[in-house]
Design an enzyme around this catalytic site. Structure first.
Site, PDB file in Angstrom:
ATOM      1  CE  LYS A 193       0.684   1.074   4.337  1.00  0.00           C
ATOM      2  NZ  LYS A 193       1.300   2.022   5.167  1.00  0.00           N
ATOM      3  CB  THR A 250      -0.751   5.037   3.461  1.00  0.00           C
ATOM      4  OG1 THR A 250      -0.649   4.193   4.647  1.00  0.00           O
ATOM      5  CG2 THR A 250       0.761   5.453   3.303  1.00  0.00           C
ATOM      6  CB  VAL A 281      12.406   4.592   6.379  1.00  0.00           C
ATOM      7  CG1 VAL A 281      12.306   3.857   4.938  1.00  0.00           C
ATOM      8  CG2 VAL A 281      14.000   4.776   6.779  1.00  0.00           C
ATOM      9  CD  GLU A 283      10.009   0.216   5.369  1.00  0.00           C
ATOM     10  OE1 GLU A 283      10.514  -0.115   4.389  1.00  0.00           O
ATOM     11  OE2 GLU A 283      10.204  -0.111   6.569  1.00  0.00           O
TER      12      GLU A 283
END
Length: 333
Positions: A193, A250, A281, A283
């Site tokens: 995602k 997200t 970070v 990802e």
């Protein structure tokens, strides 16, 4: 008595989990890689680098010593980025015990092996014992969790007793855990995602409007579903907290690092410049590599992920990526 909890990784998420568990009067040990982070947190009871302006309770033992973190721990939560996950977890191996329960709180797929994070735990620990491992995932921004705002997520494991035990041990006020047997689906959804969220940010950065964003997220969910099923996960997982819930947060949430990367790309910035200016970070940048490799290995069609990989690593311009997606062969949904 509640179990002692060791949290390996004092980034934003690891610190938020420590605050949440301490708020629920758990015995918490928080391990941080950077000595200066440990010193600052002990002195100020805040983590200004990764979670500023949020107090870490005095009851949380903050340490740079794996031994201090893991001694007498019953639950070990691994909350480090996926690209250092194997390295960090390997450091814990001499201190681990078969009776410990391991919980992966990272969202990624290992680039070299294409393993999920729970598989990395098993791979590292197998020389000593077969670990009992689960994963936690869901729509969670660390600052909101740390502030005690209502949050719901899942703890996933095929072991019914393990997930029920962890549900009880890790649930806290305003931190609600559901159980899910589909560890594969939860971990794949958690990782992939982030790539869709980068693409969503690109759409925003290009100023292409809400229609495009909604279409992209919906088609991204279809890609996610195909990959989860091909890996052996369950389709219905994608319509729960670890799937749709996390994807929506997200992709739309202003606190999303992955979305911010996409916005910057859409605005014409270079990925190297974007990443170098981030403390934490995103990802999805690294996971784009492993996701595309896994999809190709399993012959799963993932055009959005493919285009984001090309933008991140092959120099494709964001607008060209969007145009390519819109000009694909017409088909049934």
């Amino acid at each position: 008595m509640n179990s002692r909890i060791a949290i390996i990784g004092a980034g934003g998420w690891g610190t938020a989990l420590a605050i949440t568990m301490a708020r629920a009067e758990r015995d918490v040990r928080l391990w941080a890689y950077e000595p200066h982070v440990v010193e600052t947190m002990i002195a100020t009871r805040e983590n200004p680098l990764y979670l500023p302006s949020l107090r870490v309770p005095d009851s949380v033992l903050v340490t740079n010593s794996m031994k201090d973190a893991l001694t007498d721990a019953r639950i070990v939560i691994i909350a480090v980025p996926s690209h250092v996950y194997r390295h960090v977890f390997s450091q814990t191996l001499p201190l681990l015990k078969a009776e410990m329960f391991f919980v992966s709180a990272a969202k990624g797929i290992e680039n070299d092996t294409l393993m999920r994070m729970s598989e990395v735990v098993i791979d590292v620990a197998k020389t000593r014992f077969k670990p009992k491992v689960a994963a936690i995932s869901g729509p969670t921004f660390a600052p909101e969790v740390a502030r005690g705002e209502p949050t719901a997520l899942v703890v996933a494991s095929p072991d019914e007793q393990l997930r029920a035990f962890l549900q009880q041990e890790l649930s806290a006020p305003r931190f609600r855990l559901y159980t899910n047997a589909d560890l594969i689906g939860v971990e794949i959804a958690a990782a992939v995602k982030n790539i869709i969220a980068i693409a969503s940010g690109v759409v925003d950065g290009l100023g292409l409007g809400s229609n495009a964003t909604a279409a992209l997220i919906t088609r991204g969910l279809a890609e996610l579903t195909r990959l989860v099923v091909a890996c052996g996960g369950k389709r219905e997982t994608l319509f729960g907290l670890a799937g749709l819930g996390d994807l929506v947060l997200t992709s739309y949430g202003l606190l999303s690092r992955n979305r911010r990367v996409g916005v910057a790309l859409g605005q014409g910035k270079n990925i190297g410049e974007i990443v170098s200016n981030m403390h934490m970070v995103a990802e999805g940048v690294k996971t784009a590599k492993s996701t595309v490799a896994l999809a190709r290995k399993l012959s799963v069609e993932m055009p959005i992920a493919e285009k984001m990989y090309s933008v991140l690593y092959e120099g494709l311009q964001p607008q060209d990526a969007i145009d390519d997606l819109m000009e694909r062969r017409l088909r049934e949904e």
